[in-house]
Design a protein around this motif. Structure first.
Motif, mmCIF file in Angstrom:
data_model
loop_
_atom_site.group_PDB
_atom_site.id
_atom_site.type_symbol
_atom_site.label_atom_id
_atom_site.label_comp_id
_atom_site.label_asym_id
_atom_site.label_seq_id
_atom_site.Cartn_x
_atom_site.Cartn_y
_atom_site.Cartn_z
ATOM 1 N N GLY A 1 -3.155 3.942 1.174
ATOM 2 C CA GLY A 1 -1.990 4.398 0.412
ATOM 3 C C GLY A 1 -1.914 5.911 0.355
ATOM 4 O O GLY A 1 -0.834 6.498 0.477
ATOM 5 N N THR A 2 -3.044 6.574 0.162
ATOM 6 C CA THR A 2 -3.067 8.044 0.142
ATOM 7 C C THR A 2 -2.659 8.609 1.497
ATOM 8 O O THR A 2 -1.851 9.544 1.577
ATOM 9 C CB THR A 2 -4.463 8.548 -0.257
ATOM 10 O OG1 THR A 2 -4.778 8.073 -1.573
ATOM 11 C CG2 THR A 2 -4.531 10.063 -0.244
ATOM 12 N N ALA A 3 -3.195 8.027 2.562
ATOM 13 C CA ALA A 3 -2.834 8.486 3.908
ATOM 14 C C ALA A 3 -1.344 8.294 4.169
ATOM 15 O O ALA A 3 -0.679 9.171 4.746
ATOM 16 C CB ALA A 3 -3.660 7.727 4.947
ATOM 17 N N ALA A 4 -0.807 7.156 3.730
ATOM 18 C CA ALA A 4 0.620 6.878 3.945
ATOM 19 C C ALA A 4 1.481 7.908 3.215
ATOM 20 O O ALA A 4 2.511 8.357 3.735
ATOM 21 C CB ALA A 4 0.947 5.472 3.443
ATOM 22 N N GLU A 5 1.063 8.301 2.014
ATOM 23 C CA GLU A 5 1.853 9.274 1.249
ATOM 24 C C GLU A 5 1.774 10.670 1.849
ATOM 25 O O GLU A 5 2.725 11.456 1.738
ATOM 26 C CB GLU A 5 1.398 9.269 -0.207
ATOM 27 C CG GLU A 5 1.939 8.047 -0.941
ATOM 28 C CD GLU A 5 1.406 7.921 -2.347
ATOM 29 O OE1 GLU A 5 2.207 7.983 -3.285
ATOM 30 O OE2 GLU A 5 0.187 7.756 -2.504
ATOM 31 N N THR B 1 0.814 -1.228 0.000
ATOM 32 C CA THR B 1 0.000 0.000 0.000
ATOM 33 C C THR B 1 0.838 1.265 0.000
ATOM 34 O O THR B 1 0.317 2.350 -0.245
ATOM 35 C CB THR B 1 -0.917 0.046 1.240
ATOM 36 O OG1 THR B 1 -0.096 0.038 2.413
ATOM 37 C CG2 THR B 1 -1.878 -1.111 1.261
ATOM 38 N N GLY B 2 2.133 1.139 0.300
ATOM 39 C CA GLY B 2 2.980 2.325 0.392
ATOM 40 C C GLY B 2 3.273 2.730 1.819
ATOM 41 O O GLY B 2 4.091 3.616 2.070
ATOM 42 N N ARG B 3 2.623 2.084 2.771
ATOM 43 C CA ARG B 3 2.946 2.337 4.174
ATOM 44 C C ARG B 3 4.377 1.916 4.464
ATOM 45 O O ARG B 3 4.864 0.923 3.922
ATOM 46 C CB ARG B 3 2.025 1.516 5.084
ATOM 47 C CG ARG B 3 0.838 2.251 5.646
ATOM 48 C CD ARG B 3 0.183 1.421 6.730
ATOM 49 N NE ARG B 3 -0.896 2.134 7.382
ATOM 50 C CZ ARG B 3 -1.518 1.715 8.478
ATOM 51 N NH1 ARG B 3 -1.160 0.570 9.037
ATOM 52 N NH2 ARG B 3 -2.485 2.409 9.015
#
Length: 913
Positions: A834-838, A649-651
């Motif tokens: 993913g958006t939150a992690a970015e 997810t990008g986290r």
């Protein structure tokens, strides 16, 4: 002597599928085709055959063996859907090479291979059968050998079996006895039963002594004379006699099925135009380049593919860049006449620096034992801790100065460990590890993976090449060449990686987020966070006392002492001695997992509660309280590793130790956090985003009710509770109702089903379904938004975050309902999480820019998903608090939803939450 290669197509394509599961175009999965093609190229290169034939399996239901034994291969799982749709493409690849395909109803690929091999051998043709199936060794003769996929040693891709000695080494018997061996031991992978409780250790001595099944059964009364053969096993042999002979028949490969074929029929030739067109359709740019097919194929087809290769508009309307737009004009072309230099003194170092100063780009590969640097012309190896010579003759400061002042743009695989050594790099171009992760959603580490998948460069791992030999025992030249193979491969892969990054519109994610983040994470890892060893020692004793008390209570109820960590012994105590009702079975017996014990606890079973508490405290003690103090440096600081490619997810993830996984809300978790402390004269400050993922959901879904709740500053969980429980405007929301609403709010993000929600809340599925339906009535655009994500994933095979980061979604088009549902949950979660992690990553980068150079006053220590932990001089705390809060609120601006934060300050981590 002419040579023929026969392909066990199923074995090759299965292996290729599982090795390349994340490969796909917008419209179809391609990993199995890609891997199969690479294997085919390797086979042609390795064996230089005059003839090639490919055998395919047929449906199990049509096999003659299934008529003999209905359970034959019955346990085999169906072909994965993503592989099934690639089989026609694999057939196309074979057709491009004009390789004959064989599929004979009633017979397996093994039988086809056995028959073809014998026919060709009888013509005096050398035959190599490429397979993953050891059973095929039974067809060996003077002209036939078996090449086992992926079983080679050292640099070999295949393990070659060509003599009975090879077969004995591999299976324990000569080739002609293989069917007898499997008649006795069976083969679970094929559903061949064999004789009960007879394994290779028992079967091989029998065959050595008596030759075959007939010989063994003629001497059945003498079997007890053999070591380890008792009367019970002999009884099994007697009772299973028919099964043994049937199993031998099932394991015997047919070698005379009706196939009209000779060597000349298997001649093959490559149709380059056809293959080039296929590769363009499948977007196999690496293979087009590798086989020099750029100028082959229909011109109009090339133009069509070039036009269509640019992806469609993203989920959030981001414009996409064409696949070959803006590709670097200064393409890297490595010289074929390369020179290898060992740089082990200052004079050689200066010569290397002078040579490299003329280059625009160079690649390096770093390990603690050596550094490889490659330009387009030369490869340089710098021994580091590998030998004392380097540090003896060259000050490491030279290396630091070189990278800090060089105008070269450097490419590497995993920059961070090198930065952690105190090296500052003036120009970090791209990190291939991260680039490949963005391209493929791959989370496995290892430079060999992107080199093979992107460039077709196949390198042996250290273990394959050197076994267990330590690097310091290898010669400098041998180890040096191993290292520079990687730096050279990284340089060679650069252009292809950039084509992929730009073609997938990931350049901004790479350049603006992931590359700048490397320095931030390095600084955090180097600084570390302090713990109090005395506190942990005292807590360790406290836990030991508590665990000991729980043990005594459990043993008292059980009426005896036993190994509490043994599921088997615990199962016997609970379900046999105490006669409690078992609720779940496993392959090894009755289950004692958390779910079972929780159910028993809820039914008032006292011992279950004690066992759960025992497990919880034991895990806490072993994982954290015992382990963390062993990891401190001389300043009592712990240095975790933050992994940029650890999640799809990008986290970010954390390891060695994992500091993101410490329980947050339990008393025990809080106690562990109390052991993480600030240095004297400093304080810890924790700032976390308030409901960041729900705010992201509100912004992306544009749901008016969600946005309105946040704009009015309302408690979203209470707003949701009022709708779910159908409360009036003046009615109060109870604590329990708010907890349920909170669970549901977050369940929507994680795609939890009514079944999952019912289990978590302890309610019926019907109630859970009603709650979810009422949620979507309150927030109707959330359902529309999720539907949009799923449809996009179905169409393109991936999702995109608000910032354009992709995640490949496996199984999104599956016909299996469970796999499909899981993929849909994954798709929705990837966009939101993913958006939150970015957002967190972008904030960390902005903070680093502002705080760089102020390390004496403030340091960012940890990131735990939506929480950042700082260590700040006590007298500077308020000033930095304002700066940080402002950045966290404003680094990313949404149109409709404000990002809110919570700040807490204390002497230990627990006080900052």
């Amino acid at each position: 002597m002419k040579k023929a290669v026969l392909l066990d197509t199923s074995a090759i394509m299965y292996r290729a599928y599982f090795a390349n599961m994340n490969f796909r175009t917008k419209t179809e999965p391609t990993g199995a085709v890609y891997g199969f093609t690479n294997t085919l190229l390797s086979i042609i290169k390795e064996f230089s055959p005059d003839y090639i034939g490919a055998a395919f399996d047929v449906k199990r239901s049509s096999l003659k063996r299934s008529e003999v034994y209905s359970e034959y291969k019955a346990q085999r799982e169906a072909v994965p859907e993503d592989l099934l749709v690639q089989i026609p493409r694999i057939e196309e690849v074979l057709d491009c090479y004009n390789i004959k395909r064989f599929k004979i109803e009633g017979y397996e690929a093994d039988d086809v291979l056995g028959t073809l091999a014998k026919k060709l051998s009888n013509e005096g043709i050398e035959v190599v059968v490429v397979t993953g199936d050891k059973d095929l060794a039974q067809i060996l003769d003077k002209n036939i050998k078996i090449a086992l996929l992926g079983k080679g040693e050292g640099g070999d891709k295949f393990k070659i079996i060509e003599t009975d000695e090879d077969v004995i080494e591999y299976l324990g018997v000569v080739s002609k006895k293989i069917p007898d061996l499997f008649g006795l031991i069976g083969d679970s992978s094929d559903g061949i039963p064999g004789v009960r409780k007879i394994g290779p250790k028992k079967a091989i001595p029998m065959l050595d002594k008596y030759g075959n099944l007939e010989g063994i059964y003629e001497n059945i009364d003498k079997l007890t004379e053999l070591p380890g053969i008792g009367k019970s096993l002999v009884n099994n042999m007697i009772e299973d006699r028919e099964i043994a002979f049937m199993s031998r028949d099932l394991a015997t490969i047919e070698q005379d099925i009706p196939i009209d074929c000779n060597g000349e029929f298997l001649e093959y030739s490559l149709d380059k135009d056809r293959l080039a067109e296929l590769f363009r359709t499948l977007e196999f740019r690496v293979l087009i380049k590798k086989l020099e097919l750029e100028n082959f194929g229909a011109k109009e087809k090339k133009e069509e593919v070039a036009t269509n290769s640019s992806p469609q508009l993203g989920l959030f309307g981001n414009s996409q860049i064409g696949l070959f737009d803006n590709v670097q004009s200064d393409e890297i072309v490595l010289s074929k006449e390369r020179k290898f230099f060992i740089v082990d003194d200052e004079e050689k170092f200066k010569k290397m620096a002078d040579k490299l100063s003329k280059e625009k780009r160079a690649a390096f590969y770093y390990t603690t034992t050596g550094l490889g640097i490659s330009s387009v012309k030369d490869d340089f190896y710098l021994p580091l801790k590998h030998t004392p010579l380097f540090h003896k003759n060259i000050d490491f400061k030279l290396v630091k100065d070189f990278f800090e002042n060089s105008d070269i743009k450097f490419i590497s695989y995993d920059f961070k460990p090198f930065l952690n050594e105190g090296v500052k790099i003036k120009n970090m171009d791209i990190d291939l590890m991260i680039a490949y992760h963005l391209i493929s959603s791959q989370t496995k580490e290892g430079v060999e993976i992107p080199l093979e998948h992107l460039s077709g460069i196949e390198l042996e791992s250290y273990a394959d090449k050197f076994g267990k030999e330590k690097a310091e025992n290898l010669s400098t030249e041998e180890y040096g060449k191993f290292i520079v193979e990687r730096s050279k491969g990284i340089l060679e892969t650069y252009d292809i990686a950039m084509e992929e990054i730009k073609g997938k519109n990931l350049l901004e994610v790479l350049e603006k987020t992931e590359m700048p983040l490397i320095k931030v994470l390095s600084a955090m890892e180097v600084k570390g966070i302090k713990i109090d060893p005395v506190y942990f020692a005292n807590y360790q004793k406290e836990l030991e006392i508590a665990i000991d008390k729980l043990q005594k209570k459990i043993f008292e109820i059980a009426g005896e002492e036993f190994n509490l960590n043994s599921p088997k012994q615990l199962s016997e105590i609970l379900f046999l001695k105490l006669n409690l009702n078992p609720t779940k079975k496993t392959k090894t017996g009755l289950s004692t997992n958390v779910e079972v014990l929780e159910g028993m606890k809820n039914d008032g079973v006292e011992i279950a509660e004690y066992i759960l508490d025992y497990r919880k405290l034991s895990k806490l003690k072993n994982t954290y309280v015992d382990a963390l103090p062993k990891l401190i440096d001389n300043n009592n600081r712990i240095h975790t590793t933050f992994n940029q490619i650890g999640t799809t997810t990008g986290r970010l993830s954390s390891s060695n130790p994992n500091l993101q996984n410490i329980p947050v809300k339990t008393d025990e978790g809080i106690k562990i956090r109390q052991g993480f402390i600030a240095e004297e004269g400093n304080l810890l400050m924790g700032i976390d985003y308030s409901q960041i993922e729900l705010r992201v959901l509100a912004e992306l879904s544009k749901d008016e009710n969600l946005i309105s709740a946040y704009k009015r500053g309302e408690d979203l969980h209470k707003v949701t509770a009022k709708k779910i429980f159908e409360l009036g405007e003046d009615e109060e929301v109870s604590r329990e109702q708010r907890i349920i609403a909170k669970t549901i709010n977050f369940s929507i993000i994680y795609g939890k089903t009514a079944f999952g929600l019912s289990k978590e809340l302890g309610i019926t599925q019907k109630e859970a379904t009603e709650y979810i339906n009422r949620y979507f009535e309150q927030y109707p655009k959330v359902r529309e938004f999720e539907k949009k994500i799923i449809e996009y994933a179905e169409k393109y095979g991936y999702t995109e975050t608000f910032f354009g980061r992709r995640r490949i979604i496996e199984g999104i088009s599956s016909k299996n309902k469970n796999i499909k549902n899981q993929a849909e949950r994954m798709a929705v979660n990837s966009v939101i999480q993913g958006t939150a992690a970015e957002i967190l990553k972008k904030v960390m980068i902005e903070l680093y820019k502002v705080l760089e150079g102020k390390e004496e006053e403030i340091n960012l220590l940890l990131q735990v998903h939506d929480e950042l932990i700082f260590e700040i001089k006590e007298e500077k705390i308020e000033g930095y608090r304002k700066i940080i809060e402002d950045i966290m609120r404003n680094a990313v601006k949404f149109d409709d939803v404000l990002l809110d934060i919570n700040t807490n300050i204390g002497k230990n981590w627990a006080e900052t939450k």
